[in-house]
Write a protein that holds these residues in place. Structure first.
Motif, short mmCIF file in Angstrom:
data_model
loop_
_atom_site.label_atom_id
_atom_site.label_comp_id
_atom_site.label_asym_id
_atom_site.label_seq_id
_atom_site.Cartn_x
_atom_site.Cartn_y
_atom_site.Cartn_z
N UNK A 18 0.85 -1.09 -0.09
CA UNK A 18 -0.24 -0.01 0.32
C UNK A 18 0.42 1.03 0.05
N UNK A 19 1.70 1.81 1.12
CA UNK A 19 2.84 2.38 0.93
C UNK A 19 3.44 2.40 -0.48
N UNK A 20 3.64 1.14 -1.31
CA UNK A 20 4.71 1.62 -2.67
C UNK A 20 3.67 2.19 -3.33
N UNK A 21 2.64 1.46 -3.17
CA UNK A 21 1.60 2.08 -4.30
C UNK A 21 1.07 3.66 -4.72
N UNK A 22 0.63 3.93 -3.19
CA UNK A 22 0.82 5.46 -2.36
C UNK A 22 1.70 6.60 -3.55
N UNK A 23 2.90 5.77 -3.05
CA UNK A 23 3.66 6.23 -3.41
C UNK A 23 4.21 6.30 -4.45
N UNK A 24 4.27 6.12 -5.26
CA UNK A 24 4.10 5.79 -7.10
C UNK A 24 2.99 6.73 -7.50
N UNK A 25 2.15 7.14 -7.13
CA UNK A 25 1.35 7.91 -7.75
C UNK A 25 1.35 8.74 -7.71
N UNK A 26 1.81 9.52 -6.42
CA UNK A 26 2.22 10.46 -6.19
C UNK A 26 3.28 11.13 -6.59
N UNK A 27 4.66 10.05 -6.93
CA UNK A 27 5.64 10.31 -8.12
C UNK A 27 5.27 10.24 -9.32
N UNK A 28 4.32 9.74 -9.71
CA UNK A 28 3.71 9.85 -11.18
C UNK A 28 3.45 11.34 -10.79
N UNK A 29 2.20 11.85 -9.72
CA UNK A 29 1.56 12.70 -10.23
C UNK A 29 2.74 14.19 -10.63
N UNK A 30 3.77 13.82 -9.87
CA UNK A 30 4.96 14.96 -10.12
C UNK A 30 5.73 15.12 -10.70
N UNK A 31 5.49 14.07 -11.18
CA UNK A 31 6.41 14.26 -12.53
C UNK A 31 5.65 14.79 -13.85
#
Length: 501
Positions: A242-255
Motif C-alpha cells: 500500500x505504501x509503495x502504491x501510494x508513493x508511486x502514484x504521488x511520484x507520477x503526479x509530481x512528475x
C-alpha cells in the motif's frame, strides 16, 4: 454487537464439538458392533481398525475429538475383546500393557496427523497469501491518481483478501477512508495513533487488525482490517505494498506536474521569443524615423511629442531586448565568451553608459588596483552592472549615494557589491526579487519596469559559475552582491599593464 456475535460464535463452536464427539463415539461403537457381532477377528485386527478410525477422526475433527475417541476405543477393546469379555476387568497383566500401548500410539499418531494437517493448511494459506499479495501488487501498480488511490486501495484489499471491511488513513490528506459502517469498530483516533507504531495490533476476539503504513522509515498512514485477521507477515506485506502504491502514484503526479510546468515554460519562452523578434524589426524602423524627425526643426509642442515617442520607443526596445535575453537564458543558449577582464574597466564602461541616469548621484567606487582579473564575458557582465546600478538609482532618493565595491572572496571567486540607501526590500520579497516579472508591492505602480532585469542578471551570473543575492533592511537600503570567477591566465590589471612589475 461484537459481544453478541462472539457469543453466537462460541455457541456454534460448542455445538460443533458436541456433534463431533457424538459422531466419533458412534464410529467406535459401530466398529465394536461389527467385530463383536458380525465378524470374528483377533484383537490385533480390532486394535488396528480402531487406530485407523482414530487417525481419520484426528485428521478430520482435531486432536481433542481424537483423544476422546482413543479412550472410547480402549474401553471398547477391553469390554468386548479382552477376557473376561463383558466386563472392564483385565485378567492378564499383558493386556494392560497392550491397552496402554494402543492409547499412546493412537494419541501420538493423532498428534502427528493433526500437525501434518495444520502445516499443510498453513502452507496452503501462505501460498494463497502470496498469490493475493501478487494480485494486490499488480492492482496497486495499475492504480490511478493519488486522490482516488485511497478508495481504490480499500476496494482492492476487500476484493482480493475477502476481508469484510477496511479503513485507510492517509497522513498527507489527514483523512480516514472507510469501506462502510462496519469499520466503526476502529476509531479515527486509533488510525491516527497507529502511524507511530512499529508492529501491527491484532484483536482476535473482535477480529480487528491495525498496521502502520511505512516506506523507508517514513510514516505514510495506517491500515485497519475488520472481520478477518491476516498473519503478521501478510499484514506487513500488505502495508508495504500500500505504501509503495501510494508513493508511486504521488511520484507520477509530481512528475506529470513538473513536465506540464516545463512544457508551459517552454511554450511561454517560445511565444515571448517569437513576439520579441517580430517587434524588433518595426521598432528599428520607428526608432530610425523618430531620430530623423528629431533632427529637423519643430515647434515646442511637436518636439515634445517626438521626444516622448522616442523615449517610449527606447523603453519598448529595452523590453524587447530583455525578453530576448530571458528567452536565451531559459533555453540554455547563453554561452559567455569568457576572457580575462578587469572589474574596474567593466564598472567604468557601465557608468559611462548610465551617465544620464546617474548624473545626480554620488557614485562611490572601491575596486582595489591589485584585484585579479575576472574570467568573464565583458558585455554580459556590463549588463549585470547596468541593471544593478539602474535598479539602485530608481529605487532610492535622488541625490543619495550608490556604492560599488569589489574584493577577492576566495582563491577562485571575486565578490562585487552594489549598495544603495533606498526604501529597502521586505524579508518576504527578498526571496522573490530574482523571479521573472516580480515587482515589489510598494513600487510596482510607482516605478516603471518589467520585472525581468534581475532575472536576467541572475541568469548571466550563474552562466559564469557565480551566484547573486540581496541583503536589505527596510528604510536603510539594499546591497546586491554577486560573485565572478577569477581568471587563471592573469592576476590583476596592474600586472597586465606592467608585466615586468
Amino acid at each position: 454487537m461484537p459481544k453478541v456475535g462472539g457469543l453466537r460464535l462460541k455457541r456454534a463452536s460448542v455445538l460443533q464439538l458436541t456433534w463431533r464427539l457424538v459422531a466419533s463415539a458412534a464410529i467406535i461403537a459401530a466398529i465394536a458392533f461389527v467385530y463383536f457381532r458380525l465378524a470374528s477377528v483377533n484383537s490385533t485386527t480390532v486394535a488396528l481398525t480402531f487406530l485407523l478410525a482414530v487417525l481419520a477422526i484426528a485428521t478430520g475433527w482435531g486432536l481433542l475429538v481424537a483423544i476422546c475417541a482413543s479412550i472410547l476405543a480402549v474401553v471398547a477393546i477391553n469390554y468386548f475383546f479382552l477376557p473376561p469379555i463383558g466386563t472392564l476387568t483385565i485378567a492378564d497383566p499383558q493386556n494392560w500393557v497392550a491397552l496402554f500401548a494402543f492409547l499412546v500410539t493412537s494419541i501420538t499418531a493423532s498428534q502427528l496427523s493433526v500437525r501434518v494437517k495444520r502445516r499443510a493448511a498453513e502452507a496452503e494459506e501462505r501460498r494463497r497469501e502470496v498469490e493475493r499479495l501478487y494480485t494486490l501488487g499488480q492492482a496497486m501498480l495499475l492504480s490511478g491518481e493519488p486522490r482516488s488511490m485511497a478508495k481504490e486501495t480499500v476496494n482492492h484489499i476487500i476484493q482480493i483478501f475477502e476481508i469484510p471491511a477496511v479503513a485507510l488513513f492517509s497522513k498527507v490528506e489527514n483523512e480516514v477512508y472507510r469501506s462502510g459502517p462496519e469499520t466503526a469498530a476502529i476509531s479515527d483516533r486509533q488510525m491516527r495513533q497507529a502511524i507511530d507504531w512499529v508492529d501491527p495490533l491484532t484483536d482476535i476476539e473482535k477480529q480487528i487488525a491495525i498496521v502502520p503504513v511505512r516506506l523507508g522509515g517514513q510514516a505514510i498512514g495506517s491500515l485497519g482490517l475488520v472481520g478477518r485477521i491476516l498473519s503478521a507477515a501478510a499484514l506487513k506485506a500488505v502495508a508495504y505494498m500500500v505504501a509503495v502504491g501510494i508513493e508511486r502514484a504521488r511520484s507520477l503526479e509530481e512528475a506529470n506536474r513538473i513536465e506540464a510546468a516545463r512544457q508551459s515554460e517552454a511554450l511561454k519562452s517560445a511565444l515571448l521569443d517569437a513576439l520579441a523578434h517580430d517587434l524588433k524589426t518595426p521598432l528599428t524602423s520607428i526608432k530610425g524615423s523618430l531620430t530623423h524627425l528629431l533632427g529637423r526643426t519643430h515647434n515646442a509642442d511637436e518636439h515634445e511629442l517626438l521626444s516622448l515617442a522616442n523615449e517610449e520607443a527606447d523603453r519598448l526596445n529595452r523590453l524587447v531586448v530583455e525578453v530576448l535575453e530571458m528567452s536565451r537564458i531559459e533555453a540554455g543558449k547563453l554561452h559567455p565568451d569568457r576572457v580575462p577582464h578587469s572589474i574596474g574597466e567593466m564598472v567604468a564602461a557601465a557608468l559611462e553608459e548610465l551617465e544620464t541616469v546617474l548624473k545626480d548621484r554620488d557614485v562611490r567606487l572601491e575596486v582595489p588596483s591589485d584585484l585579479p582579473l575576472a574570467d568573464v564575458d565583458s558585455d554580459f557582465v556590463q549588463q549585470v552592472f547596468k541593471q544593478l546600478l539602474d535598479n539602485a538609482a530608481r529605487y532610492s532618493q535622488v541625490g543619495s549615494p550608490i556604492a560599488i565595491s569589489a574584493q577577492l572572496a576566495s582563491e577562485k571567486m571575486i565578490m562585487v557589491r552594489v549598495a544603495d540607501q533606498g526604501k529597502g526590500i521586505s524579508e518576504v520579497e527578498q526571496s522573490k526579487v530574482f523571479d521573472k516579472f516580480f515587482r515589489g508591492h510598494d513600487s510596482r505602480y510607482e516605478i516603471p519596469g518589467t520585472g525581468l532585469g534581475l532575472s536576467i542578471a541572475k541568469g548571466i551570473v550563474e552562466a559564469h559559475g557565480g551566484r547573486i543575492w540581496v541583503a536589505s533592511e527596510p528604510g536603510v537600503g539594499s546591497v546586491f552582491s554577486f560573485t565572478l570567477p577569477v581568471s587563471r591566465k592573469e592576476t590583476s590589471y596592474e600586472q597586465r599593464e606592467n608585466p615586468r612589475g
